[in-house]
Structures are given as C-alpha cells and as structure tokens.
Scaffold this motif. Structure first.
Motif, PDB file in Angstrom:
ATOM      1  N   VAL A 115     -34.254  80.278  86.392  1.00 14.62           N
ATOM      2  CA  VAL A 115     -34.242  79.811  87.777  1.00 14.62           C
ATOM      3  C   VAL A 115     -35.250  78.678  87.927  1.00 14.62           C
ATOM      4  CG1 VAL A 115     -34.713  80.437  90.179  1.00 14.62           C
ATOM      5  CG2 VAL A 115     -33.514  82.034  88.700  1.00 14.62           C
ATOM      6  N   VAL A 128     -30.423  76.297  88.836  1.00  9.89           N
ATOM      7  CA  VAL A 128     -30.251  77.472  89.689  1.00  9.89           C
ATOM      8  C   VAL A 128     -31.476  77.605  90.573  1.00  9.89           C
ATOM      9  CG1 VAL A 128     -29.968  79.977  89.810  1.00  9.89           C
ATOM     10  CG2 VAL A 128     -28.814  78.686  88.007  1.00  9.89           C
ATOM     11  N   THR A 129     -31.234  77.696  91.877  1.00 16.23           N
ATOM     12  CA  THR A 129     -32.296  77.944  92.852  1.00 16.23           C
ATOM     13  C   THR A 129     -32.016  79.279  93.520  1.00 16.23           C
ATOM     14  OG1 THR A 129     -32.556  75.581  93.292  1.00 16.23           O
ATOM     15  CG2 THR A 129     -33.435  77.097  94.946  1.00 16.23           C
ATOM     16  N   ALA A 130     -33.016  80.135  93.607  1.00 16.32           N
ATOM     17  CA  ALA A 130     -32.874  81.435  94.259  1.00 16.32           C
ATOM     18  C   ALA A 130     -33.587  81.395  95.609  1.00 16.32           C
ATOM     19  CB  ALA A 130     -33.470  82.542  93.389  1.00 16.32           C
ATOM     20  N   ALA A 165     -28.306  83.986  87.193  1.00 16.49           N
ATOM     21  CA  ALA A 165     -28.850  82.687  86.773  1.00 16.49           C
ATOM     22  C   ALA A 165     -28.531  82.418  85.307  1.00 16.49           C
ATOM     23  CB  ALA A 165     -30.352  82.660  87.006  1.00 16.49           C
TER      24      ALA A 165
END
Length: 276
Positions: free
Chosen positions: A242, A220-222, A209
C-alpha cells in the motif's frame, strides 16, 4: 451568553472509578464531543457520566457528538447468547439524558433509528475524503471491501471522477491460495483506492493490495473513516505494498489526516433543525 468551549474535568479515583465534572453551567443547548475509541470502556463511561451531569445542569438540550461510536459492529446476535452491544450503548446514552446523537459513519446506520427514540444523525464524510484524494490519483478505480460497502465506494468515486467496484474473495482449487480482486473491473495500469469504514487488523486490505499490484495496479491507497489500527496493522498494510494509508480524525492515529469537522458541522446544523 454566547457560544462557549468548556473542557470537562476528569480524574480517576485510587480504586479506578472515574469522576467527571462540568465546570460551568450551559445557558442553552449543550453539545458534548467525545469519540469512543480505545480504551472504549473508559471513554464510553466518561461520555455517559458527562451527558448525565449536563442533563440535570443545562438549560437546554444535550446533544452527544460521537465521531467514533464504539461497539457498532456488534449490531445483531450473530450467535445465540450474544448481546446486541450497540443497542446497549445507544440505550445507555438515551437513559443518561441525551436529547440527540450525532455519529460519523456508523457501521450499520439503521441501528440509530432502530434503537433510539431521540433524534439522531449519521454523518458520512465522503466529501472530506474525496477532497483529500482529488488530484492525488490518476485513472483511478475505487474499491469497496465487499458488496455491502459498495455505496461508500460509489459516493467517493463520483466525487473524484473515478470508476468503482467491490472486492470478492476467490480460492484457487488447486493451490488453496486466497485472492481478493475486483468483481468486474480491471486494475492494470490504474491507481486503486480501497475505501472502508474501519481498518482494524488491515488483513483484508493487505490481501487486496497484494492482489491488485499482482494484477498490474500502478498503486494502492487505503482510506478509511475510523483508523482503529490494532498493533501491527499499519506495518502490515505498508508491507503489502500500500502506497499510502489515510483516515479521518475520528480516531487519533499517525494516518488520521482528514478532518471531518466540515461534515460534522453540517450534520449538527441539520440535527438541530430536526429538533426544533
């Protein structure tokens, strides 16, 4: 008798031993739903005892539905003298009397056919994950944490109409700094989605990220199937930049927002058909 939902009676004796009891006799196929997230040892033993009780009690088959299958990451002998832990778990389920097994996003699906002689099904919740992401990311690129997980990124990317790639680690020969970045795609100005099966410590995704944002990523997506999340993992991910951490509900956590029920139901129907 039609379908019936029954909760297994459980208690712990003063010496710490576990007791379970199935309060009513199933008239047909018995389906045991039990995830084996931490504390893994206790949940595994509860599952094994329940399967054994049903195997001598039910009038039909006993199917174990295990959304999170513990010990799946120890799927080979990495060092001499180690056990193949998932082999022990699977053999124990079969020995307890399971007639079939359904699990969700097993770390290495080959272990089911390798160590089980009973019918099994590995459910992949890509449609559930994609349904959650759809419309939330723009000009997106879906990244796998390594080349081995590229298929997961590809499946999710195709469902949401995005590009996909995998991450590689690079070390600066001068500074020694480690960077994690996409193998070939640019992320500048794009929403990045990092998809994995398990998030435990979160260190790899946190590093990825930071690198993605440093390269100009919009966000940013986790996303993961199993949010094991050891202590401090979630804070680490958010601290690294994130925007959102989201997981399916195979493991209870503050970020387990995606239901795998639709995928599990479809998989269970397919497994039952295979067993007929």
């Amino acid at each position: 008798m039609g379908d019936e939902l029954v909760f297994v009676e459980k208690k712990v004796f003063p010496d710490g031993e576990i007791y379970v009891r199935v309060p009513s006799k199933p008239s047909g196929v018995a389906i045991v739903v039990s995830s084996t997230h931490p504390p893994q040892e206790r949940r595994l033993l509860e599952l094994l005892l329940t399967v054994e009780a049903l195997s001598s009690y039910a009038q039909g088959s006993v199917i174990a539905v295990v959304p999170y299958l513990a010990y799946a990451r120890q799927d080979k002998r990495f060092l001499e003298g180690e056990p193949i832990s998932i082999k022990v778990v699977l053999k124990a389920l079969e020995a307890a009397g399971a007639s079939g097994l359904l699990a969700v996003d097993v770390h290495q699906p080959r272990v089911l056919s390798e160590w089980l002689s009973i019918p099994s099904k590995n459910v992949l919740p890509f449609e559930d994950i994609a349904g959650y992401l759809y419309g939330k990311v723009k000009n997106a690129v879906v990244l796998a944490p390594d080349m081995g997980a590229l298929e997961r990124a590809r499946r999710v990317a195709e469902l949401i109409g995005a590009d996909f790639d995998y991450l590689v680690k690079e070390r600066d020969r001068v500074t020694g700094e480690v960077r994690v970045q996409p193998k070939s795609l640019e992320v500048n100005g794009r929403d990045v989605v990092i998809v994995d099966d398990i998030i435990s410590t979160g260190k790899t995704i946190a590093l990825a990220a930071k690198s993605a944002l440093a390269q100009g990523a919009s966000s940013v997506t986790a996303v993961c199937t199993h949010a094991v999340m050891v202590q401090g993992a979630l804070d680490l991910l958010y601290y690294s930049g994130v925007r959102e951490v989201v997981a399916t509900d195979t493991v209870p956590s503050p970020v387990s927002k995606i239901s795998v029920a639709p995928s599990v139901v479809r998989g269970l129907r397919e497994l039952l058909e295979d067993m007929i």
